[in-house]
Design a protein around this motif. Structure first.
Motif, PDB file in Angstrom:
ATOM      1  N   GLU A 257       0.825  -1.200   0.000  1.00 40.26           N
ATOM      2  CA  GLU A 257       0.000   0.000   0.000  1.00 40.26           C
ATOM      3  C   GLU A 257       0.861   1.253   0.000  1.00 40.26           C
ATOM      4  N   ASP A 258       1.993   1.196   0.709  1.00 45.37           N
ATOM      5  CA  ASP A 258       2.895   2.345   0.750  1.00 45.37           C
ATOM      6  C   ASP A 258       3.430   2.657  -0.644  1.00 45.37           C
ATOM      7  N   VAL A 259       3.838   1.628  -1.375  1.00 49.42           N
ATOM      8  CA  VAL A 259       4.341   1.824  -2.736  1.00 49.42           C
ATOM      9  C   VAL A 259       3.224   2.325  -3.648  1.00 49.42           C
ATOM     10  N   ARG A 260       2.008   1.783  -3.469  1.00 44.57           N
ATOM     11  CA  ARG A 260       0.882   2.226  -4.303  1.00 44.57           C
ATOM     12  C   ARG A 260       0.617   3.718  -4.087  1.00 44.57           C
ATOM     13  N   ARG A 261       0.656   4.161  -2.823  1.00 40.86           N
ATOM     14  CA  ARG A 261       0.421   5.575  -2.535  1.00 40.86           C
ATOM     15  C   ARG A 261       1.507   6.456  -3.160  1.00 40.86           C
ATOM     16  N   ALA A 262       2.738   6.000  -3.079  1.00 35.39           N
ATOM     17  CA  ALA A 262       3.834   6.790  -3.651  1.00 35.39           C
ATOM     18  C   ALA A 262       3.680   6.909  -5.165  1.00 35.39           C
ATOM     19  N   ALA A 263       3.350   5.793  -5.822  1.00 31.72           N
ATOM     20  CA  ALA A 263       3.172   5.816  -7.273  1.00 31.72           C
ATOM     21  C   ALA A 263       1.991   6.701  -7.668  1.00 31.72           C
ATOM     22  N   ALA A 264       0.910   6.644  -6.877  1.00 36.36           N
ATOM     23  CA  ALA A 264      -0.262   7.471  -7.176  1.00 36.36           C
ATOM     24  C   ALA A 264       0.062   8.950  -7.023  1.00 36.36           C
ATOM     25  N   LEU A 265       0.894   9.286  -6.049  1.00 41.99           N
ATOM     26  CA  LEU A 265       1.268  10.686  -5.855  1.00 41.99           C
ATOM     27  C   LEU A 265       2.006  11.215  -7.078  1.00 41.99           C
ATOM     28  N   LEU A 266       2.869  10.400  -7.669  1.00 42.42           N
ATOM     29  CA  LEU A 266       3.611  10.823  -8.853  1.00 42.42           C
ATOM     30  C   LEU A 266       2.716  11.056 -10.068  1.00 42.42           C
ATOM     31  N   GLU A 267       1.500  10.522 -10.031  1.00 37.97           N
ATOM     32  CA  GLU A 267       0.577  10.669 -11.163  1.00 37.97           C
ATOM     33  C   GLU A 267      -0.617  11.568 -10.830  1.00 37.97           C
ATOM     34  N   SER A 268      -0.664  12.106  -9.622  1.00 38.29           N
ATOM     35  CA  SER A 268      -1.810  12.914  -9.200  1.00 38.29           C
ATOM     36  C   SER A 268      -1.797  14.281  -9.871  1.00 38.29           C
ATOM     37  N   ALA A 269      -2.806  14.563 -10.693  1.00 36.81           N
ATOM     38  CA  ALA A 269      -2.866  15.849 -11.394  1.00 36.81           C
ATOM     39  C   ALA A 269      -2.945  17.005 -10.399  1.00 36.81           C
ATOM     40  N   LYS A 270      -3.730  16.834  -9.342  1.00 36.23           N
ATOM     41  CA  LYS A 270      -3.871  17.889  -8.332  1.00 36.23           C
ATOM     42  C   LYS A 270      -2.534  18.181  -7.674  1.00 36.23           C
ATOM     43  N   ASP A 271      -1.813  17.142  -7.248  1.00 36.90           N
ATOM     44  CA  ASP A 271      -0.545  17.336  -6.538  1.00 36.90           C
ATOM     45  C   ASP A 271       0.560  17.811  -7.472  1.00 36.90           C
ATOM     46  N   LEU A 272       0.570  17.327  -8.709  1.00 42.02           N
ATOM     47  CA  LEU A 272       1.565  17.792  -9.676  1.00 42.02           C
ATOM     48  C   LEU A 272       1.372  19.277  -9.988  1.00 42.02           C
ATOM     49  N   HIS A 273       0.120  19.714 -10.072  1.00 38.73           N
ATOM     50  CA  HIS A 273      -0.139  21.138 -10.291  1.00 38.73           C
ATOM     51  C   HIS A 273       0.334  21.957  -9.106  1.00 38.73           C
ATOM     52  N   GLU A 274      -0.010  21.509  -7.893  1.00 36.81           N
ATOM     53  CA  GLU A 274       0.423  22.214  -6.683  1.00 36.81           C
ATOM     54  C   GLU A 274       1.948  22.308  -6.631  1.00 36.81           C
ATOM     55  N   HIS A 275       2.621  21.211  -6.988  1.00 39.61           N
ATOM     56  CA  HIS A 275       4.076  21.188  -6.958  1.00 39.61           C
ATOM     57  C   HIS A 275       4.666  22.133  -8.016  1.00 39.61           C
ATOM     58  N   ALA A 276       4.079  22.125  -9.203  1.00 40.70           N
ATOM     59  CA  ALA A 276       4.598  22.971 -10.286  1.00 40.70           C
ATOM     60  C   ALA A 276       4.524  24.447  -9.928  1.00 40.70           C
ATOM     61  N   VAL A 277       3.464  24.859  -9.222  1.00 42.65           N
ATOM     62  CA  VAL A 277       3.333  26.249  -8.796  1.00 42.65           C
ATOM     63  C   VAL A 277       4.490  26.644  -7.887  1.00 42.65           C
ATOM     64  N   VAL A 278       4.854  25.741  -6.974  1.00 43.55           N
ATOM     65  CA  VAL A 278       5.938  26.028  -6.032  1.00 43.55           C
ATOM     66  C   VAL A 278       7.284  26.078  -6.751  1.00 43.55           C
ATOM     67  N   VAL A 279       7.546  25.093  -7.596  1.00 42.88           N
ATOM     68  CA  VAL A 279       8.820  25.047  -8.306  1.00 42.88           C
ATOM     69  C   VAL A 279       8.990  26.267  -9.196  1.00 42.88           C
ATOM     70  N   ASP A 280       7.909  26.684  -9.847  1.00 42.57           N
ATOM     71  CA  ASP A 280       7.992  27.878 -10.693  1.00 42.57           C
ATOM     72  C   ASP A 280       8.340  29.109  -9.860  1.00 42.57           C
ATOM     73  N   GLY A 281       7.760  29.216  -8.653  1.00 42.58           N
ATOM     74  CA  GLY A 281       8.080  30.343  -7.785  1.00 42.58           C
ATOM     75  C   GLY A 281       9.538  30.350  -7.351  1.00 42.58           C
ATOM     76  N   VAL A 282      10.063  29.171  -7.004  1.00 30.85           N
ATOM     77  CA  VAL A 282      11.470  29.053  -6.617  1.00 30.85           C
ATOM     78  C   VAL A 282      12.377  29.383  -7.800  1.00 30.85           C
ATOM     79  N   HIS A 283      12.031  28.869  -8.967  1.00 29.20           N
ATOM     80  CA  HIS A 283      12.817  29.115 -10.177  1.00 29.20           C
ATOM     81  C   HIS A 283      12.905  30.614 -10.460  1.00 29.20           C
ATOM     82  N   GLN A 284      11.778  31.291 -10.429  1.00 24.17           N
ATOM     83  CA  GLN A 284      11.775  32.722 -10.737  1.00 24.17           C
ATOM     84  C   GLN A 284      12.593  33.518  -9.721  1.00 24.17           C
ATOM     85  N   ALA A 285      12.489  33.149  -8.439  1.00 27.75           N
ATOM     86  CA  ALA A 285      13.223  33.880  -7.407  1.00 27.75           C
ATOM     87  C   ALA A 285      14.724  33.682  -7.539  1.00 27.75           C
TER      88      ALA A 285
END
Length: 434
Positions: A257-285
């Protein structure tokens, strides 16, 4: 067919030279010292980091990172609070310490979420250093289990009120007011006996020795203690590293179940979007300060004892501010941290709007939660860490903090559950349960 997700480790510069100490304060420390006696004959660094962990006492500064372990003694000077920018005040304090005879002064401590509030930064009288805890084999020794001390626990706000705040924020996002906000909640814990901070620190450090563990005084009788997984920024010479985390899911005791959750996180559209917003902010700064900035196209994973996190390691080379000069004349690690703080990972975007939503929604002052903790030297090198998975401790009380990134696709129940899982890092360290 799915495969196990890739798990990233953080990039780390060279460690500092070890300085050992034999002071012991707990039963774990006694076991460590006994094991060290034999092991250090063949490897003198064995026990160096864990002995500093064992020597911690409330009122001193302890900080363990993937590159080094630090323990302070005494306070030479505190960084003043005035109208000057914080990095300027720190630079002046370090320069004065060097003039006063401290050959290699460091500043250690914490900066609050509200950049206008006073920081808790000090130049110690002396500083002992060792390699990272993860490099010390003795960190694997067990520590005492936390006693069930009859904790009284009060959530502020209640889970229902927190969920309602998330729902209201989501409604505003769908109206186009802003794109992300990080909303937090707290647990107020009261113990019938005085807190044993050294024992808490031992449990936090030994559970996640590859992370960032800290215990720092923030006011008389008050300590900020925790174990953060997130590096805001480090500078080593002209090399800069940032490791934003955003997008999380709780770990499971069941391996499949732990591996399944980790794999699902890597494919989660909601979480990938949230992450991209943060990375873009760090990149720009960081782009304003760095050349050869490298930002991976997709995140990997970082795990702690309780959570999986989406992780991106951003690296760059600091642009020289002046010609024909050394790295110390360039922007310091703390200046970079102040330029980044607060990232969308702990505040939201746009920043000003997210701050206002936080003020309107959270019925408490964040204090040092979602600020930064770390160290810096007079040459501008340093490591500054996002202050999460933490608590503010006084004589018999703890205030625990946990937050979740809220975007338009967020579900209030899921975000409430995520904050509950994040509380587990500290609840496990004190033997309390929700």
């Amino acid at each position: 067919m799915s495969t196990a997700p890739e798990v990233a480790t953080q990039a780390t510069p060279a460690t500092t030279t070890a300085t050992t100490t034999t002071t012991t304060a707990t039963a774990t420390a006694t076991a460590t010292a006994t094991a060290t006696t034999t092991a250090e004959r063949s490897n003198p660094t064995v026990g160096a980091a864990t002995s500093l962990l064992a020597a911690y006492t409330p009122g001193t500064h302890f900080l363990a990172t993937p590159t080094r372990t630090l323990l302070t003694t005494g306070t030479h000077a505190e960084v003043p609070h005035d109208d000057r920018p914080l990095p300027q005040r720190v630079t002046a304090t370090l320069a004065a310490a060097r003039r006063a005879g401290i050959a290699d002064p460091y500043v250690v401590g914490a900066v609050p979420f509200d950049h206008t509030a006073p920081a808790a930064l000090a130049v110690p009288e002396s500083l002992r250093t060792a390699p990272p805890l993860a490099a010390d084999p003795l960190i694997a020794l067990p520590t005492e289990t936390a006693d069930a001390t009859g904790w009284q626990i009060r959530p502020v706000p209640s889970p229902e009120e927190y969920g309602a705040g998330v729902s209201a924020a989501v409604d505003r996002m769908w109206r186009g007011d802003f794109s992300k906000v990080v909303l937090a909640r707290t647990l107020e814990l009261t113990s019938p006996a005085p807190l044993d901070l050294p024992a808490m620190l031992q449990r936090l450090a030994r559970r996640d020795p590859t992370g960032y563990t800290f215990a720092l005084p923030t006011a008389p009788g008050r300590t900020l203690i925790g174990a953060s997984p997130e590096l805001l920024v480090s500078r080593h010479g002209n090399q800069v590293v940032a490791n934003p985390l955003a997008g999380s899911t709780p770990r499971s005791d069941d391996l499949a179940e732990d591996v399944r959750r980790a794999a699902a996180l890597l494919e989660s559209a909601k979480d990938l979007h949230e992450h991209a917003v943060v990375v873009d902010g760090v990149h720009q700064a960081l782009a304003a300060f760095c050349t050869d900035l490298t930002v991976p196209a997709r995140p990997t994973l970082v795990r702690t004892a309780t959570m999986w996190h989406l992780s991106t390691t951003v690296t760059g080379t600091l642009a020289t501010r002046y010609e024909n000069t050394d790295a110390s004349a360039n922007v310091s690690a703390l200046e970079l941290a102040c330029a980044l703080h607060p990232t969308p990972a702990v505040c939201g975007t746009p920043t000003a709007t997210a701050r206002e939503v936080i003020r309107e929604t959270e019925p408490f002052d964040r204090g040092f939660f979602t600020g930064v903790v770390g160290w810096g030297d007079a040459n501008g090198d340093g490591e500054w860490v996002v202050t999460i998975r933490c608590a503010e401790a006084e004589e018999r009380s703890l205030r625990l903090y946990a937050g979740a990134g809220v975007v338009a696709a967020s579900d209030p129940a899921a975000e409430t559950a995520e904050t509950g899982a994040k509380f587990r890092t500290f609840l496990n360290a004190v033997g309390a349960e929700l």
